[in-house]
Design a protein around this motif. Structure first.
Motif, PDB file in Angstrom:
ATOM      1  N   MET A 171       0.851  -1.193   0.000  1.00 26.97           N
ATOM      2  CA  MET A 171       0.000   0.000   0.000  1.00 26.97           C
ATOM      3  C   MET A 171       0.885   1.242   0.000  1.00 26.97           C
ATOM      4  O   MET A 171       1.960   1.252   0.607  1.00 26.97           O
ATOM      5  CB  MET A 171      -0.928   0.008   1.210  1.00 26.97           C
ATOM      6  CG  MET A 171      -1.881   1.185   1.252  1.00 26.97           C
ATOM      7  SD  MET A 171      -3.054   1.096   2.640  1.00 26.97           S
ATOM      8  CE  MET A 171      -1.924   1.237   4.030  1.00 26.97           C
ATOM      9  N   ARG A 172       0.422   2.277  -0.702  1.00 27.12           N
ATOM     10  CA  ARG A 172       1.170   3.528  -0.742  1.00 27.12           C
ATOM     11  C   ARG A 172       0.206   4.699  -0.598  1.00 27.12           C
ATOM     12  O   ARG A 172      -0.799   4.777  -1.310  1.00 27.12           O
ATOM     13  CB  ARG A 172       1.950   3.642  -2.052  1.00 27.12           C
ATOM     14  CG  ARG A 172       2.807   4.900  -2.141  1.00 27.12           C
ATOM     15  CD  ARG A 172       3.713   4.882  -3.356  1.00 27.12           C
ATOM     16  NE  ARG A 172       2.957   4.941  -4.588  1.00 27.12           N
ATOM     17  CZ  ARG A 172       3.160   4.157  -5.630  1.00 27.12           C
ATOM     18  NH1 ARG A 172       4.077   3.209  -5.567  1.00 27.12           N
ATOM     19  NH2 ARG A 172       2.450   4.286  -6.725  1.00 27.12           N
ATOM     20  N   VAL A 173       0.510   5.602   0.331  1.00 28.37           N
ATOM     21  CA  VAL A 173      -0.270   6.824   0.534  1.00 28.37           C
ATOM     22  C   VAL A 173       0.711   7.986   0.571  1.00 28.37           C
ATOM     23  O   VAL A 173       1.722   7.933   1.292  1.00 28.37           O
ATOM     24  CB  VAL A 173      -1.088   6.772   1.842  1.00 28.37           C
ATOM     25  CG1 VAL A 173      -1.851   8.079   2.034  1.00 28.37           C
ATOM     26  CG2 VAL A 173      -2.046   5.586   1.838  1.00 28.37           C
ATOM     27  N   SER A 174       0.429   9.036  -0.177  1.00 30.61           N
ATOM     28  CA  SER A 174       1.348  10.172  -0.216  1.00 30.61           C
ATOM     29  C   SER A 174       0.588  11.477  -0.398  1.00 30.61           C
ATOM     30  O   SER A 174      -0.534  11.505  -0.919  1.00 30.61           O
ATOM     31  CB  SER A 174       2.360  10.012  -1.359  1.00 30.61           C
ATOM     32  OG  SER A 174       1.707  10.061  -2.615  1.00 30.61           O
ATOM     33  N   HIS A 175       1.229  12.542   0.053  1.00 29.86           N
ATOM     34  CA  HIS A 175       0.677  13.892  -0.114  1.00 29.86           C
ATOM     35  C   HIS A 175       1.824  14.840  -0.433  1.00 29.86           C
ATOM     36  O   HIS A 175       2.857  14.824   0.249  1.00 29.86           O
ATOM     37  CB  HIS A 175      -0.035  14.353   1.153  1.00 29.86           C
ATOM     38  CG  HIS A 175      -0.451  15.796   1.091  1.00 29.86           C
ATOM     39  ND1 HIS A 175      -1.537  16.219   0.356  1.00 29.86           N
ATOM     40  CD2 HIS A 175       0.089  16.913   1.670  1.00 29.86           C
ATOM     41  CE1 HIS A 175      -1.661  17.530   0.481  1.00 29.86           C
ATOM     42  NE2 HIS A 175      -0.692  17.973   1.275  1.00 29.86           N
ATOM     43  N   SER A 181      -2.021  26.009  -3.063  1.00 26.27           N
ATOM     44  CA  SER A 181      -2.830  24.951  -3.669  1.00 26.27           C
ATOM     45  C   SER A 181      -3.211  23.929  -2.618  1.00 26.27           C
ATOM     46  O   SER A 181      -2.707  23.963  -1.484  1.00 26.27           O
ATOM     47  CB  SER A 181      -2.064  24.266  -4.804  1.00 26.27           C
ATOM     48  OG  SER A 181      -1.027  23.456  -4.285  1.00 26.27           O
ATOM     49  N   ASP A 182      -4.097  23.032  -3.007  1.00 26.35           N
ATOM     50  CA  ASP A 182      -4.499  21.950  -2.100  1.00 26.35           C
ATOM     51  C   ASP A 182      -3.473  20.826  -2.051  1.00 26.35           C
ATOM     52  O   ASP A 182      -3.590  19.923  -1.219  1.00 26.35           O
ATOM     53  CB  ASP A 182      -5.856  21.382  -2.537  1.00 26.35           C
ATOM     54  CG  ASP A 182      -6.962  22.420  -2.473  1.00 26.35           C
ATOM     55  OD1 ASP A 182      -6.844  23.345  -1.637  1.00 26.35           O
ATOM     56  OD2 ASP A 182      -7.921  22.325  -3.266  1.00 26.35           O
ATOM     57  N   GLY A 183      -2.508  20.843  -2.957  1.00 28.37           N
ATOM     58  CA  GLY A 183      -1.513  19.782  -3.007  1.00 28.37           C
ATOM     59  C   GLY A 183      -1.991  18.571  -3.791  1.00 28.37           C
ATOM     60  O   GLY A 183      -3.124  18.516  -4.267  1.00 28.37           O
ATOM     61  N   ASP A 184      -1.116  17.589  -3.928  1.00 23.19           N
ATOM     62  CA  ASP A 184      -1.423  16.343  -4.641  1.00 23.19           C
ATOM     63  C   ASP A 184      -1.545  15.202  -3.645  1.00 23.19           C
ATOM     64  O   ASP A 184      -0.718  15.066  -2.738  1.00 23.19           O
ATOM     65  CB  ASP A 184      -0.334  16.014  -5.666  1.00 23.19           C
ATOM     66  CG  ASP A 184      -0.275  17.008  -6.807  1.00 23.19           C
ATOM     67  OD1 ASP A 184      -1.251  17.777  -6.956  1.00 23.19           O
ATOM     68  OD2 ASP A 184       0.729  17.022  -7.542  1.00 23.19           O
ATOM     69  N   ASP A 185      -2.569  14.383  -3.821  1.00 28.27           N
ATOM     70  CA  ASP A 185      -2.789  13.227  -2.957  1.00 28.27           C
ATOM     71  C   ASP A 185      -2.824  11.957  -3.787  1.00 28.27           C
ATOM     72  O   ASP A 185      -3.339  11.944  -4.914  1.00 28.27           O
ATOM     73  CB  ASP A 185      -4.101  13.361  -2.182  1.00 28.27           C
ATOM     74  CG  ASP A 185      -4.097  14.553  -1.242  1.00 28.27           C
ATOM     75  OD1 ASP A 185      -3.299  14.542  -0.286  1.00 28.27           O
ATOM     76  OD2 ASP A 185      -4.875  15.502  -1.474  1.00 28.27           O
ATOM     77  N   GLU A 186      -2.274  10.894  -3.213  1.00 32.72           N
ATOM     78  CA  GLU A 186      -2.269   9.593  -3.889  1.00 32.72           C
ATOM     79  C   GLU A 186      -2.506   8.494  -2.875  1.00 32.72           C
ATOM     80  O   GLU A 186      -1.936   8.495  -1.782  1.00 32.72           O
ATOM     81  CB  GLU A 186      -0.943   9.345  -4.612  1.00 32.72           C
ATOM     82  CG  GLU A 186      -0.864   7.983  -5.286  1.00 32.72           C
ATOM     83  CD  GLU A 186       0.512   7.650  -5.805  1.00 32.72           C
ATOM     84  OE1 GLU A 186       0.666   6.589  -6.438  1.00 32.72           O
ATOM     85  OE2 GLU A 186       1.453   8.438  -5.554  1.00 32.72           O
ATOM     86  N   ALA A 187      -3.367   7.544  -3.237  1.00 32.05           N
ATOM     87  CA  ALA A 187      -3.612   6.355  -2.416  1.00 32.05           C
ATOM     88  C   ALA A 187      -3.692   5.158  -3.354  1.00 32.05           C
ATOM     89  O   ALA A 187      -4.420   5.196  -4.356  1.00 32.05           O
ATOM     90  CB  ALA A 187      -4.899   6.494  -1.614  1.00 32.05           C
ATOM     91  N   ALA A 188      -2.925   4.116  -3.075  1.00 31.08           N
ATOM     92  CA  ALA A 188      -2.892   2.959  -3.968  1.00 31.08           C
ATOM     93  C   ALA A 188      -2.553   1.703  -3.189  1.00 31.08           C
ATOM     94  O   ALA A 188      -1.904   1.762  -2.134  1.00 31.08           O
ATOM     95  CB  ALA A 188      -1.869   3.170  -5.083  1.00 31.08           C
ATOM     96  N   PHE A 204      -5.319  -1.057  -7.199  1.00 23.33           N
ATOM     97  CA  PHE A 204      -6.214   0.104  -7.212  1.00 23.33           C
ATOM     98  C   PHE A 204      -5.384   1.343  -6.941  1.00 23.33           C
ATOM     99  O   PHE A 204      -4.434   1.317  -6.152  1.00 23.33           O
ATOM    100  CB  PHE A 204      -7.305  -0.028  -6.151  1.00 23.33           C
ATOM    101  CG  PHE A 204      -8.128   1.228  -5.967  1.00 23.33           C
ATOM    102  CD1 PHE A 204      -9.180   1.517  -6.817  1.00 23.33           C
ATOM    103  CD2 PHE A 204      -7.819   2.109  -4.939  1.00 23.33           C
ATOM    104  CE1 PHE A 204      -9.921   2.675  -6.643  1.00 23.33           C
ATOM    105  CE2 PHE A 204      -8.563   3.265  -4.750  1.00 23.33           C
ATOM    106  CZ  PHE A 204      -9.612   3.552  -5.614  1.00 23.33           C
ATOM    107  N   GLU A 205      -5.752   2.444  -7.598  1.00 19.58           N
ATOM    108  CA  GLU A 205      -5.017   3.688  -7.395  1.00 19.58           C
ATOM    109  C   GLU A 205      -5.953   4.874  -7.560  1.00 19.58           C
ATOM    110  O   GLU A 205      -6.779   4.909  -8.475  1.00 19.58           O
ATOM    111  CB  GLU A 205      -3.864   3.787  -8.391  1.00 19.58           C
ATOM    112  CG  GLU A 205      -2.923   4.954  -8.140  1.00 19.58           C
ATOM    113  CD  GLU A 205      -1.685   4.862  -9.014  1.00 19.58           C
ATOM    114  OE1 GLU A 205      -0.611   4.531  -8.486  1.00 19.58           O
ATOM    115  OE2 GLU A 205      -1.817   5.089 -10.226  1.00 19.58           O
ATOM    116  N   SER A 206      -5.844   5.836  -6.659  1.00 22.35           N
ATOM    117  CA  SER A 206      -6.624   7.066  -6.725  1.00 22.35           C
ATOM    118  C   SER A 206      -5.669   8.241  -6.572  1.00 22.35           C
ATOM    119  O   SER A 206      -4.885   8.289  -5.610  1.00 22.35           O
ATOM    120  CB  SER A 206      -7.683   7.097  -5.622  1.00 22.35           C
ATOM    121  OG  SER A 206      -8.374   8.336  -5.621  1.00 22.35           O
ATOM    122  N   VAL A 207      -5.729   9.182  -7.515  1.00 19.04           N
ATOM    123  CA  VAL A 207      -4.826  10.334  -7.510  1.00 19.04           C
ATOM    124  C   VAL A 207      -5.646  11.613  -7.603  1.00 19.04           C
ATOM    125  O   VAL A 207      -6.563  11.723  -8.431  1.00 19.04           O
ATOM    126  CB  VAL A 207      -3.828  10.275  -8.689  1.00 19.04           C
ATOM    127  CG1 VAL A 207      -2.898  11.486  -8.656  1.00 19.04           C
ATOM    128  CG2 VAL A 207      -3.024   8.982  -8.624  1.00 19.04           C
TER     129      VAL A 207
END
Length: 213
Positions: A171-175, A181-188, A204-207
């Motif tokens: 699993m990977r979660v990052s910000h 700006s609101d920044g970039d978020d990633e969850a996979a 699965f991946e959500s960006v």
């Protein structure tokens, strides 16, 4: 005379056996054997997952942009020239010849083009739909591959290889914090099970990309 001939033959056989046993490598520098165009040596770049992880696991559009042979994606360097309804997707354009002339493969199989198109009426494959966490390597044919793949590969071939032998759970979660700006978020995540007879892998991946405030 018969004895001498037999002795000489035995020495020759022994020398041939010694040569066969000591021979480890044969290098062919030239050949008169004719090969078809589809069998000729072609420049294929192979980029492994380890290389991407050493770069901080960049997003797929950043990976594409850093490849010298690729002009970029429509949502980055080409958004002002290509435009159209395809803006915002992630595509591959080898040598700037157009996204329709680059064949995109997923594990060696053709991928469907999206319905959106550029100002020139060209449609391509949105590689943003491929989960980055499942990426094993990228194989990039930088020369025309129309002889093997057809007219879609006039510019070259982009082959996205997934981790189909993966076993376990990752699993990977990052910000990424970006000023104003609101920044970039990633969850996979990726999960896989298997043995000698089968492999089952799901990812699965959500960006979420930057929104200026």
């Amino acid at each position: 005379d018969v004895y001498k001939r037999q002795a000489l033959s035995g020495v020759q056989n022994t020398m041939a056996q010694d040569e066969e046993e000591s021979l480890e490598e044969v290098v062919v520098t030239g050949s008169y054997i004719n090969n078809g165009n589809e069998n000729q040596s072609v420049p294929v770049d192979v980029l492994d997952r380890d290389e991407f992880e050493n770069q901080g696991s960049p997003a797929i559009e950043e990976i594409v942009q850093n490849m010298p042979a690729i002009s970029g994606t429509v949502n980055r360097s080409e958004q002002y020239t290509s435009g159209g309804t395809i803006t915002g997707t992630k595509n591959v354009n080898i040598r700037g010849m157009g996204i329709f002339r680059t064949l995109v493969l997923l594990n060696g199989k053709r991928s469907m083009s999206i319905q959106a198109s550029t100002n020139q009426g060209e449609s391509g494959v949105d590689i943003g739909n491929f989960p980055n966490i499942a990426l094993q390597r990228i194989e990039l044919l930088k020369n025309g591959g129309s002889t093997v793949y057809g007219s879609q590969a006039v510019a070259g071939v982009f082959n996205y290889i997934t981790r189909d032998k993966f076993e376990g759970f990752e699993m990977r979660v990052s910000h990424a914090a970006i000023d104003n700006s609101d920044g970039d978020d990633e969850a996979a995540f990726i999960v896989g099970v298997g043995d000698d007879s089968y492999n089952w892998v799901t990812s699965f991946e959500s960006v979420s990309y930057t929104h200026l405030t």
